[in-house]
Each structure stands twice: as C-alpha cells, then as structure tokens.
Design an enzyme around this catalytic site. Structure first.
Site, PDB file in Angstrom:
ATOM      1  N   ASP A  91       0.850  -1.195   0.000  1.00 37.65           N
ATOM      2  CA  ASP A  91       0.000   0.000   0.000  1.00 37.65           C
ATOM      3  C   ASP A  91       0.888   1.247   0.000  1.00 37.65           C
ATOM      4  O   ASP A  91       1.902   1.306   0.690  1.00 37.65           O
ATOM      5  CB  ASP A  91      -0.918  -0.009   1.230  1.00 37.65           C
ATOM      6  CG  ASP A  91      -2.056   0.979   1.107  1.00 37.65           C
ATOM      7  OD1 ASP A  91      -3.221   0.544   1.014  1.00 37.65           O
ATOM      8  OD2 ASP A  91      -1.785   2.203   1.109  1.00 37.65           O
ATOM      9  N   ILE A  92       0.494   2.243  -0.781  1.00 34.50           N
ATOM     10  CA  ILE A  92       1.281   3.473  -0.905  1.00 34.50           C
ATOM     11  C   ILE A  92       1.273   4.278   0.396  1.00 34.50           C
ATOM     12  O   ILE A  92       2.154   5.110   0.628  1.00 34.50           O
ATOM     13  CB  ILE A  92       0.734   4.316  -2.088  1.00 34.50           C
ATOM     14  CG1 ILE A  92       1.793   5.235  -2.640  1.00 34.50           C
ATOM     15  CG2 ILE A  92      -0.517   5.080  -1.716  1.00 34.50           C
ATOM     16  CD1 ILE A  92       1.387   5.906  -3.951  1.00 34.50           C
ATOM     17  N   ASN A 110     -12.892  -3.054   2.473  1.00 32.88           N
ATOM     18  CA  ASN A 110     -13.872  -1.974   2.506  1.00 32.88           C
ATOM     19  C   ASN A 110     -14.815  -2.155   1.329  1.00 32.88           C
ATOM     20  O   ASN A 110     -14.378  -2.398   0.196  1.00 32.88           O
ATOM     21  CB  ASN A 110     -13.173  -0.612   2.444  1.00 32.88           C
ATOM     22  CG  ASN A 110     -12.399  -0.324   3.721  1.00 32.88           C
ATOM     23  OD1 ASN A 110     -12.852  -0.654   4.813  1.00 32.88           O
ATOM     24  ND2 ASN A 110     -11.220   0.262   3.591  1.00 32.88           N
ATOM     25  N   GLY A 152     -15.854   3.710   3.508  1.00 30.96           N
ATOM     26  CA  GLY A 152     -14.695   4.529   3.172  1.00 30.96           C
ATOM     27  C   GLY A 152     -13.916   3.996   1.983  1.00 30.96           C
ATOM     28  O   GLY A 152     -12.799   4.454   1.727  1.00 30.96           O
ATOM     29  N   GLN A 153     -14.486   3.018   1.271  1.00 30.32           N
ATOM     30  CA  GLN A 153     -13.780   2.512   0.079  1.00 30.32           C
ATOM     31  C   GLN A 153     -13.418   3.680  -0.830  1.00 30.32           C
ATOM     32  O   GLN A 153     -14.276   4.494  -1.178  1.00 30.32           O
ATOM     33  CB  GLN A 153     -14.656   1.506  -0.689  1.00 30.32           C
ATOM     34  CG  GLN A 153     -13.932   0.899  -1.889  1.00 30.32           C
ATOM     35  CD  GLN A 153     -14.746  -0.183  -2.615  1.00 30.32           C
ATOM     36  OE1 GLN A 153     -15.827  -0.569  -2.174  1.00 30.32           O
ATOM     37  NE2 GLN A 153     -14.208  -0.647  -3.736  1.00 30.32           N
ATOM     38  N   SER A 154     -12.144   3.754  -1.165  1.00 35.80           N
ATOM     39  CA  SER A 154     -11.684   4.897  -1.963  1.00 35.80           C
ATOM     40  C   SER A 154     -11.189   4.484  -3.340  1.00 35.80           C
ATOM     41  O   SER A 154     -11.132   5.318  -4.245  1.00 35.80           O
ATOM     42  CB  SER A 154     -10.583   5.662  -1.214  1.00 35.80           C
ATOM     43  OG  SER A 154      -9.473   4.825  -0.984  1.00 35.80           O
ATOM     44  N   HIS A 158     -10.202  -5.050  -3.442  1.00 35.01           N
ATOM     45  CA  HIS A 158      -8.891  -5.341  -2.868  1.00 35.01           C
ATOM     46  C   HIS A 158      -9.043  -5.790  -1.424  1.00 35.01           C
ATOM     47  O   HIS A 158      -9.952  -5.354  -0.715  1.00 35.01           O
ATOM     48  CB  HIS A 158      -7.964  -4.114  -2.938  1.00 35.01           C
ATOM     49  CG  HIS A 158      -8.574  -2.853  -2.402  1.00 35.01           C
ATOM     50  ND1 HIS A 158      -9.464  -2.106  -3.125  1.00 35.01           N
ATOM     51  CD2 HIS A 158      -8.421  -2.224  -1.210  1.00 35.01           C
ATOM     52  CE1 HIS A 158      -9.833  -1.054  -2.407  1.00 35.01           C
ATOM     53  NE2 HIS A 158      -9.224  -1.115  -1.235  1.00 35.01           N
ATOM     54  N   HIS A 207      -7.034  -5.709   2.096  1.00 31.92           N
ATOM     55  CA  HIS A 207      -5.892  -5.171   2.848  1.00 31.92           C
ATOM     56  C   HIS A 207      -5.352  -6.272   3.752  1.00 31.92           C
ATOM     57  O   HIS A 207      -6.117  -6.911   4.485  1.00 31.92           O
ATOM     58  CB  HIS A 207      -6.323  -4.024   3.768  1.00 31.92           C
ATOM     59  CG  HIS A 207      -6.815  -2.788   3.093  1.00 31.92           C
ATOM     60  ND1 HIS A 207      -6.026  -1.672   2.939  1.00 31.92           N
ATOM     61  CD2 HIS A 207      -8.010  -2.473   2.539  1.00 31.92           C
ATOM     62  CE1 HIS A 207      -6.740  -0.721   2.342  1.00 31.92           C
ATOM     63  NE2 HIS A 207      -7.945  -1.175   2.087  1.00 31.92           N
TER      64      HIS A 207
HETATM   65  P1  5GP Z   1      -9.733   1.569   0.368  1.00 34.84           P
HETATM   66  O1  5GP Z   1      -9.925   2.792   1.213  1.00 34.84           O
HETATM   67  O2  5GP Z   1     -10.371   1.725  -0.989  1.00 34.84           O
HETATM   68  O3  5GP Z   1     -10.115   0.299   1.057  1.00 34.84           O
HETATM   69  O4  5GP Z   1      -8.177   1.428   0.180  1.00 34.84           O
HETATM   70  C1  5GP Z   1      -7.485   1.892  -0.919  1.00 34.84           C
HETATM   71  C2  5GP Z   1      -6.026   1.766  -0.574  1.00 34.84           C
HETATM   72  O5  5GP Z   1      -5.287   1.913  -1.758  1.00 34.84           O
HETATM   73  C3  5GP Z   1      -5.535   2.833   0.402  1.00 34.84           C
HETATM   74  O6  5GP Z   1      -4.971   2.208   1.553  1.00 34.84           O
HETATM   75  C4  5GP Z   1      -4.486   3.601  -0.402  1.00 34.84           C
HETATM   76  O7  5GP Z   1      -3.383   4.000   0.380  1.00 34.84           O
HETATM   77  C5  5GP Z   1      -4.101   2.619  -1.478  1.00 34.84           C
HETATM   78  N1  5GP Z   1      -3.689   3.236  -2.731  1.00 34.84           N
HETATM   79  C6  5GP Z   1      -4.338   4.222  -3.400  1.00 34.84           C
HETATM   80  N2  5GP Z   1      -3.680   4.548  -4.530  1.00 34.84           N
HETATM   81  C7  5GP Z   1      -2.587   3.726  -4.566  1.00 34.84           C
HETATM   82  C8  5GP Z   1      -1.516   3.594  -5.488  1.00 34.84           C
HETATM   83  O8  5GP Z   1      -1.413   4.269  -6.514  1.00 34.84           O
HETATM   84  N3  5GP Z   1      -0.567   2.650  -5.224  1.00 34.84           N
HETATM   85  C9  5GP Z   1      -0.631   1.870  -4.108  1.00 34.84           C
HETATM   86  N4  5GP Z   1       0.353   0.984  -3.927  1.00 34.84           N
HETATM   87  N5  5GP Z   1      -1.635   1.981  -3.203  1.00 34.84           N
HETATM   88  C10 5GP Z   1      -2.599   2.903  -3.435  1.00 34.84           C
END
Ligand code: 5GP
Ligand code: ZN
Length: 108
Positions: free
Chosen positions: A30-31, A87, A93-95, A100, A102
C-alpha cells in the site's frame, strides 16, 4: 479500465512495489502504509467491489485468499498473525473502486 489506478498497476503502467503476481491476481505494498506490513491483494480482473461480484467471479475470490496465505508466509507474518480488511461501498470509506483485500501485520 483506463481510469482505475489498480488496473493501471496490473498493466504495469503505474509504479508500485509488487510482492506477488500470478495470471489472475497481484499483491503490492500500500502506498500509504498503516502497519509495518500493509499489502493489497487484488484480482487482475476489474471488479468494483465485493457487492458487485458475479457468480462467475467466485473462484477468483477464493483464489485471493490462497494468495493472502502465500503472501503472509512470504512476509513472515503467517504464524504471528495479521488482519484482513475489505472496505465495501461508500460508508466503509472505500476509496479505490477495484476490489482489494488489505493485509495488515507486523505489529499488535
Ligand atoms: P480503500 O480505502 O479503498 O479500502 O483502500 C485503498 C487503498 O489503496 C488505500 O490504503 C491507499 O493508500 C491505497 N492506494 C491508493 N492509490 C494507490 C496507489 O497508486 N498505489 C498503491 N500501492 N496503493 C494505493
Ligand atoms: Zn480496476
């Protein structure tokens, strides 16, 4: 999907630290790490969220958990333990709208 960051990662058009890859799935760091080990496991096929998977996608969903197991062993967290988070939808809070899992580990 062209405007999906994780599809771009699958196509190797976006930079990231890939820790596992096979024909159907990928795992990468994760970034914005929230734990010493924070890895995302994804299907290569674009699926928006767990709520939108089709019956035909069920084998790949099962496969993702096998990948989680493999990556946990590779990262040395299999025995110590780790947390999985998916998420799903706006209120979670899915972004990133590409399914995916985690994997969070490396500390209590
Ligand atoms: P969500 O909130 O959708 O469950 O999690 C999305 C995750 O993707 C976040 O933890 C965010 O840090 C990670 N993420 C978003 N953009 C990128 C990216 O370009 N590269 C990587 N490695 N992780 C990303
Ligand atoms: Zn995608």
């Amino acid at each position: 999907m062209d405007d999906c960051i994780f599809c771009n990662i699958v196509k190797k058009e976006a930079d990231c630290d890939i820790v596992y890859e096979d024909p159907d799935s990928m795992a990468f760091t994760d970034i914005n790490k929230q734990a010493p080990v924070h890895i995302l496991v994804i299907p290569k096929k674009h699926m928006r969220s767990l709520a939108e998977i089709k019956d035909a996608d069920l084998p790949i969903i099962g496969h993702l958990f096998d990948v989680v197991n493999k990556v946990a062993q590779q990262q040395g967290i299999s025995k110590k333990g780790y947390r999985l988070v998916i998420n799903c939808g706006i209120e979670s809070g899915q972004s990133v709208w590409h399914l995916h899992i985690h994997m969070l580990g490396g500390r209590r």
